[in-house]
Design a protein around this motif. Structure first.
Motif, PDB file in Angstrom:
ATOM      1  N   ASP A  13      99.616  27.315  62.513  1.00 19.68           N
ATOM      2  CA  ASP A  13      99.018  27.604  63.816  1.00 19.68           C
ATOM      3  C   ASP A  13      97.532  27.877  63.688  1.00 19.68           C
ATOM      4  OD1 ASP A  13     101.387  27.261  65.019  1.00 19.68           O
ATOM      5  OD2 ASP A  13     101.837  29.390  65.329  1.00 19.68           O
ATOM      6  N   GLN A  14      97.135  28.580  62.600  1.00 15.20           N
ATOM      7  CA  GLN A  14      95.726  28.888  62.395  1.00 15.20           C
ATOM      8  C   GLN A  14      94.926  27.605  62.251  1.00 15.20           C
ATOM      9  OE1 GLN A  14      94.298  32.130  62.219  1.00 15.20           O
ATOM     10  NE2 GLN A  14      92.462  30.912  62.466  1.00 15.20           N
ATOM     11  N   GLU A  15      95.492  26.630  61.540  1.00 16.75           N
ATOM     12  CA  GLU A  15      94.808  25.363  61.348  1.00 16.75           C
ATOM     13  C   GLU A  15      94.628  24.646  62.675  1.00 16.75           C
ATOM     14  OE1 GLU A  15      95.405  21.175  58.897  1.00 16.75           O
ATOM     15  OE2 GLU A  15      96.680  22.914  58.466  1.00 16.75           O
ATOM     16  N   GLU A  16      95.668  24.688  63.511  1.00 16.91           N
ATOM     17  CA  GLU A  16      95.588  24.031  64.811  1.00 16.91           C
ATOM     18  C   GLU A  16      94.542  24.672  65.707  1.00 16.91           C
ATOM     19  OE1 GLU A  16      99.435  24.098  66.481  1.00 16.91           O
ATOM     20  OE2 GLU A  16     100.306  22.693  65.052  1.00 16.91           O
ATOM     21  N   GLU A  17      94.311  25.996  65.513  1.00 14.25           N
ATOM     22  CA  GLU A  17      93.398  26.716  66.374  1.00 14.25           C
ATOM     23  C   GLU A  17      92.020  26.909  65.730  1.00 14.25           C
ATOM     24  OE1 GLU A  17      93.796  27.479  69.392  1.00 14.25           O
ATOM     25  OE2 GLU A  17      95.933  27.139  69.660  1.00 14.25           O
ATOM     26  N   THR A  18      91.683  26.068  64.737  1.00 21.15           N
ATOM     27  CA  THR A  18      90.380  26.184  64.097  1.00 21.15           C
ATOM     28  C   THR A  18      89.284  26.063  65.136  1.00 21.15           C
ATOM     29  OG1 THR A  18      91.229  25.200  62.066  1.00 21.15           O
ATOM     30  CG2 THR A  18      88.832  25.191  62.379  1.00 21.15           C
ATOM     31  N   PRO A  19      88.389  27.055  65.216  1.00 18.20           N
ATOM     32  CA  PRO A  19      87.351  27.019  66.246  1.00 18.20           C
ATOM     33  C   PRO A  19      86.462  25.798  66.104  1.00 18.20           C
ATOM     34  CG  PRO A  19      87.500  29.192  65.225  1.00 18.20           C
ATOM     35  CD  PRO A  19      88.341  28.283  64.407  1.00 18.20           C
ATOM     36  N   MET A  20      86.024  25.258  67.232  1.00 18.14           N
ATOM     37  CA  MET A  20      85.135  24.117  67.217  1.00 18.14           C
ATOM     38  C   MET A  20      83.729  24.546  66.823  1.00 18.14           C
ATOM     39  SD  MET A  20      86.186  21.697  70.436  1.00 18.14           S
ATOM     40  CE  MET A  20      85.897  22.948  71.684  1.00 18.14           C
ATOM     41  N   THR A  21      83.005  23.643  66.222  1.00 13.14           N
ATOM     42  CA  THR A  21      81.602  23.884  65.904  1.00 13.14           C
ATOM     43  C   THR A  21      80.772  23.710  67.172  1.00 13.14           C
ATOM     44  OG1 THR A  21      81.177  21.560  65.433  1.00 13.14           O
ATOM     45  CG2 THR A  21      81.986  22.930  63.604  1.00 13.14           C
ATOM     46  N   PRO A  22      79.521  24.180  67.170  1.00 12.42           N
ATOM     47  CA  PRO A  22      78.667  23.965  68.345  1.00 12.42           C
ATOM     48  C   PRO A  22      78.540  22.490  68.708  1.00 12.42           C
ATOM     49  CG  PRO A  22      77.670  25.566  66.871  1.00 12.42           C
ATOM     50  CD  PRO A  22      78.859  25.011  66.160  1.00 12.42           C
ATOM     51  N   GLU A  23      78.432  21.636  67.663  1.00  8.08           N
ATOM     52  CA  GLU A  23      78.284  20.199  67.918  1.00  8.08           C
ATOM     53  C   GLU A  23      79.530  19.621  68.595  1.00  8.08           C
ATOM     54  OE1 GLU A  23      75.483  21.707  65.233  1.00  8.08           O
ATOM     55  OE2 GLU A  23      77.685  21.720  65.010  1.00  8.08           O
ATOM     56  N   GLU A  24      80.694  20.073  68.132  1.00  5.11           N
ATOM     57  CA  GLU A  24      81.949  19.611  68.745  1.00  5.11           C
ATOM     58  C   GLU A  24      82.062  20.100  70.184  1.00  5.11           C
ATOM     59  OE1 GLU A  24      84.966  19.335  64.902  1.00  5.11           O
ATOM     60  OE2 GLU A  24      84.578  21.287  65.834  1.00  5.11           O
ATOM     61  N   CYS A  25      81.648  21.332  70.436  1.00  6.87           N
ATOM     62  CA  CYS A  25      81.677  21.865  71.805  1.00  6.87           C
ATOM     63  C   CYS A  25      80.798  21.036  72.729  1.00  6.87           C
ATOM     64  CB  CYS A  25      81.202  23.320  71.820  1.00  6.87           C
ATOM     65  SG  CYS A  25      82.382  24.497  71.140  1.00  6.87           S
ATOM     66  N   LEU A  26      79.598  20.701  72.261  1.00  7.05           N
ATOM     67  CA  LEU A  26      78.683  19.906  73.090  1.00  7.05           C
ATOM     68  C   LEU A  26      79.240  18.508  73.345  1.00  7.05           C
ATOM     69  CD1 LEU A  26      75.202  20.894  71.610  1.00  7.05           C
ATOM     70  CD2 LEU A  26      76.210  21.618  73.781  1.00  7.05           C
ATOM     71  N   SER A  27      79.861  17.938  72.325  1.00  9.07           N
ATOM     72  CA  SER A  27      80.453  16.607  72.475  1.00  9.07           C
ATOM     73  C   SER A  27      81.586  16.630  73.504  1.00  9.07           C
ATOM     74  CB  SER A  27      80.962  16.112  71.128  1.00  9.07           C
ATOM     75  OG  SER A  27      81.457  14.798  71.224  1.00  9.07           O
ATOM     76  N   GLU A  28      82.443  17.645  73.414  1.00 13.04           N
ATOM     77  CA  GLU A  28      83.528  17.790  74.388  1.00 13.04           C
ATOM     78  C   GLU A  28      82.968  18.110  75.775  1.00 13.04           C
ATOM     79  OE1 GLU A  28      86.622  17.180  74.141  1.00 13.04           O
ATOM     80  OE2 GLU A  28      86.931  17.004  71.973  1.00 13.04           O
ATOM     81  N   ALA A  29      81.897  18.908  75.814  1.00 14.45           N
ATOM     82  CA  ALA A  29      81.266  19.232  77.105  1.00 14.45           C
ATOM     83  C   ALA A  29      80.752  17.973  77.780  1.00 14.45           C
ATOM     84  CB  ALA A  29      80.126  20.221  76.890  1.00 14.45           C
ATOM     85  N   MET A  30      80.124  17.114  77.007  1.00 14.00           N
ATOM     86  CA  MET A  30      79.578  15.882  77.590  1.00 14.00           C
ATOM     87  C   MET A  30      80.694  15.004  78.145  1.00 14.00           C
ATOM     88  SD  MET A  30      76.675  13.391  76.064  1.00 14.00           S
ATOM     89  CE  MET A  30      75.719  12.367  77.206  1.00 14.00           C
ATOM     90  N   ARG A  31      81.805  14.937  77.410  1.00 18.43           N
ATOM     91  CA  ARG A  31      82.932  14.138  77.905  1.00 18.43           C
ATOM     92  C   ARG A  31      83.432  14.690  79.241  1.00 18.43           C
ATOM     93  NH1 ARG A  31      88.560  13.384  74.632  1.00 18.43           N
ATOM     94  NH2 ARG A  31      88.767  15.588  75.134  1.00 18.43           N
ATOM     95  N   SER A  32      83.609  16.007  79.328  1.00 12.97           N
ATOM     96  CA  SER A  32      84.092  16.613  80.575  1.00 12.97           C
ATOM     97  C   SER A  32      83.105  16.414  81.717  1.00 12.97           C
ATOM     98  CB  SER A  32      84.341  18.112  80.364  1.00 12.97           C
ATOM     99  OG  SER A  32      85.361  18.334  79.427  1.00 12.97           O
ATOM    100  N   LEU A  33      81.820  16.579  81.411  1.00  9.34           N
ATOM    101  CA  LEU A  33      80.798  16.451  82.456  1.00  9.34           C
ATOM    102  C   LEU A  33      80.655  15.002  82.931  1.00  9.34           C
ATOM    103  CD1 LEU A  33      78.192  18.893  80.912  1.00  9.34           C
ATOM    104  CD2 LEU A  33      79.511  19.271  83.011  1.00  9.34           C
ATOM    105  N   MET A  34      80.792  14.050  82.031  1.00 10.66           N
ATOM    106  CA  MET A  34      80.755  12.641  82.428  1.00 10.66           C
ATOM    107  C   MET A  34      81.945  12.315  83.326  1.00 10.66           C
ATOM    108  SD  MET A  34      79.463  10.764  78.908  1.00 10.66           S
ATOM    109  CE  MET A  34      79.639   9.120  79.597  1.00 10.66           C
ATOM    110  N   GLU A  35      83.093  12.864  82.969  1.00 13.22           N
ATOM    111  CA  GLU A  35      84.274  12.670  83.810  1.00 13.22           C
ATOM    112  C   GLU A  35      84.073  13.310  85.178  1.00 13.22           C
ATOM    113  OE1 GLU A  35      89.067  13.681  83.871  1.00 13.22           O
ATOM    114  OE2 GLU A  35      87.917  13.954  82.017  1.00 13.22           O
ATOM    115  N   CYS A  36      83.468  14.503  85.175  1.00 12.99           N
ATOM    116  CA  CYS A  36      83.189  15.194  86.436  1.00 12.99           C
ATOM    117  C   CYS A  36      82.253  14.371  87.306  1.00 12.99           C
ATOM    118  CB  CYS A  36      82.583  16.562  86.153  1.00 12.99           C
ATOM    119  SG  CYS A  36      82.146  17.478  87.650  1.00 12.99           S
ATOM    120  N   ALA A  37      81.191  13.796  86.694  1.00 19.32           N
ATOM    121  CA  ALA A  37      80.229  13.002  87.458  1.00 19.32           C
ATOM    122  C   ALA A  37      80.905  11.808  88.123  1.00 19.32           C
ATOM    123  CB  ALA A  37      79.105  12.526  86.545  1.00 19.32           C
TER     124      ALA A  37
END
Length: 400
Positions: free
Chosen positions: A328-352
C-alpha cells in the motif's frame, strides 16, 4: 445572486403511473386533471403538465392547488416570469388568507431579483418550517404509535421539512455574505441564522460548510479549519457513489475550503470522488488541476514533504500486515512537484475543453484556467498521459 436549489413541491407525486395524454376538450374532471399533472411533474414533463393545469384553471380559476402547481411547473420549465405570476396569485390581496405551507414562499424567494425580497420570503418559509419541526419534537421525535407505515411517512415528512428549513437558512446566509455583505447587521444576522440551522440539523454538510465560511469571513481561521477537517473526516475513505457522501455541490464547496486551508491531499481525495461520479463536471476538473498546481508549489517550498506519505495514508496503514502495508505504501508514493504539474496540466486542459463544449458561464474559472495553462506551457510542462491498455502474452487486454 446566489440562489439555493428549488424547493421540493409539497405533496408526493406518484411515479409508477403511465404517462398522461393531452387534456381533452370535452367535459373533464378537474380532480382527474390534477392527478395527471402530479404524475407529469414527477416525470419532469413540465410542458404537458402545464397544459393540464391550464385546463384546470379554465374550469376552476380559484383552484389554489392547480395555481401553485402551475407556478412550480412554469419555474421548473424555465419561465420564471410566468411561474412567479401564478405563485403571486396565492398571496393577498388575490386571496383572503396567505398559504399555510412554505413551498410558494421558497419558490418566490429563489426567483426574487431583490435580496431583501428574497429574505422576506425565506423568513416566512423558515418560520413555518421551524414551528412545525418544534411541534413534532415536542410530541417526541420518531415516536412509534399506530400503524408502522404511518410512522414511516411522518418521519419522511419530518426529514423533508428539516431539509427544506436548513436549505432556506443557508440560502439566507449566502445572501448576507454576498449581496448584503457590507450591511452593518450582516455578521450578526449570519451568526443568528447559522445558530438556527445548527439547532435543527447540526451534522448537515451544507450547514457545516456555511459555518466554516462564516468563520473564515470573521478571520476565525482555526475554528473554520476545525469544521472543514471534521467534514472531511466524515467522508474520508468513502468510495465514489457512496450514498453517505453529500451531493456534488457540497463536495465541491468542501474542496474549495480544504484548498483555502492548504489541505491539498484532502481536497484531491474528495475531488477524486467527484471526478469519477461526473467526468464532465467543469468545476471538478478545474479544482483538481488547481489543487495539483498548489501541491507542486508546496512540495517545491517544502522538499522534505516530497518523501513523506500522506498522514491519512499512514493512519490507514496502521494495524495491517507488514507486507500489505509495504504494498500500500508503494501505491501511495507521493508525487514529485514535476508529476503534480504534469497531472495539473492534464486536468486543466480537460477543463478548458469541457468549459468550451458546455459554454460554461463562470468566467472566473475560464480565465484562471487559461492563465494557469499559459504559465505551465511557458514552464515547459507536458500534460500527463493516461495509462494505456497493454496486451499480455495471450492477447488479453490488461490495464497498465
Amino acid at each position: 445572486m446566489a440562489r439555493t436549489k428549488k424547493a421540493t413541491r409539497r405533496g408526493g407525486v406518484p411515479s409508477k403511473a403511465a404517462p398522461a395524454s393531452q387534456p381533452s376538450s370535452g367535459s373533464v374532471d378537474p380532480a382527474s386533471l390534477l392527478e395527471k399533472a402530479h404524475i407529469l411533474l414527477g416525470q419532469s414533463n413540465f410542458e404537458l403538465a402545464i397544459k393540464f393545469l391550464d385546463r384546470v384553471l379554465e374550469l376552476e380559476p380559484t383552484n389554489l392547488e392547480a395555481r401553485e402547481l402551475a407556478g412550480v411547473a412554469e419555474l421548473e420549465g424555465g419561465d420564471d416570469e410566468q411561474g412567479r405570476a401564478h405563485l403571486l396569485q396565492l398571496l393577498p390581496p388575490h386571496v383572503p388568507e396567505p398559504p399555510s405551507h412554505p413551498s410558494p414562499y421558497l419558490y418566490l424567494a429563489q426567483t426574487a431579483q431583490d435580496p431583501q425580497e428574497a429574505l422576506g420570503y425565506y423568513s416566512t418559509a423558515t418560520a413555518m418550517l421551524e414551528q412545525r419541526i418544534a411541534v413534532k419534537d415536542r410530541k417526541g421525535k420518531g415516536k412509534q404509535q399506530g400503524d408502522a407505515a404511518d410512522a414511516g411517512l411522518e418521519l419522511e415528512e419530518e426529514d423533508e421539512e428539516v431539509r427544506m428549513a436548513v436549505t432556506a437558512l443557508v440560502a439566507m446566509i449566502e445572501i448576507w455574505m454576498s449581496d448584503l455583505c457590507f450591511e452593518e447587521s450582516a455578521e450578526k444576522n449570519c451568526d443568528s441564522l447559522i445558530s438556527r440551522a445548527l439547532s435543527i440539523s447540526p451534522r448537515d454538510p451544507e450547514v457545516r460548510l456555511a459555518l466554516a465560511s462564516i468563520r473564515m469571513s470573521q478571520s476565525r481561521f482555526e475554528e473554520a479549519k476545525a469544521v472543514v477537517v471534521s467534514l472531511y473526516e466524515d467522508m474520508e475513505g468513502r468510495e465514489p457513489f457512496d450514498p453517505i457522501l453529500p451531493a456534488l455541490p457540497a463536495r465541491l464547496s468542501l474542496s474549495r475550503l480544504l484548498l483555502e486551508h492548504h489541505l491539498h491531499l484532502e481536497a484531491l481525495d474528495i475531488l477524486s470522488t467527484i471526478r469519477e461520479e461526473d467526468s464532465l463536471n467543469v468545476e471538478g476538473a478545474y479544482l483538481e488541476g488547481w489543487a495539483l498546481y498548489l501541491r507542486a508549489e508546496y512540495l517545491r517550498e517544502n522538499p522534505a514533504a516530497a518523501v513523506q506519505a500522506n498522514p491519512t495514508v499512514k493512519k490507514q496503514l496502521e494495524g495491517k500486515e507488514q507486507a500489505a502495508a509495504q504494498e500500500d505504501q508503494e501505491e501511495e508514493t507521493p508525487m514529485t512537484p514535476e508529476e503534480c504539474l504534469s497531472e495539473a496540466m492534464r486536468s486543466l486542459m480537460e477543463c478548458a475543453k469541457l468549459y468550451a463544449d458546455q459554454d460554461y458561464i463562470d468566467e472566473g474559472i475560464g480565465g484562471h484556467v487559461a492563465e494557469l495553462l499559459e504559465e505551465l506551457t511557458k514552464m515547459g510542462v507536458e500534460p500527463a498521459v493516461p495509462e494505456e491498455e497493454d496486451e499480455d502474452e495471450d492477447g488479453d487486454v490488461a490495464m497498465a
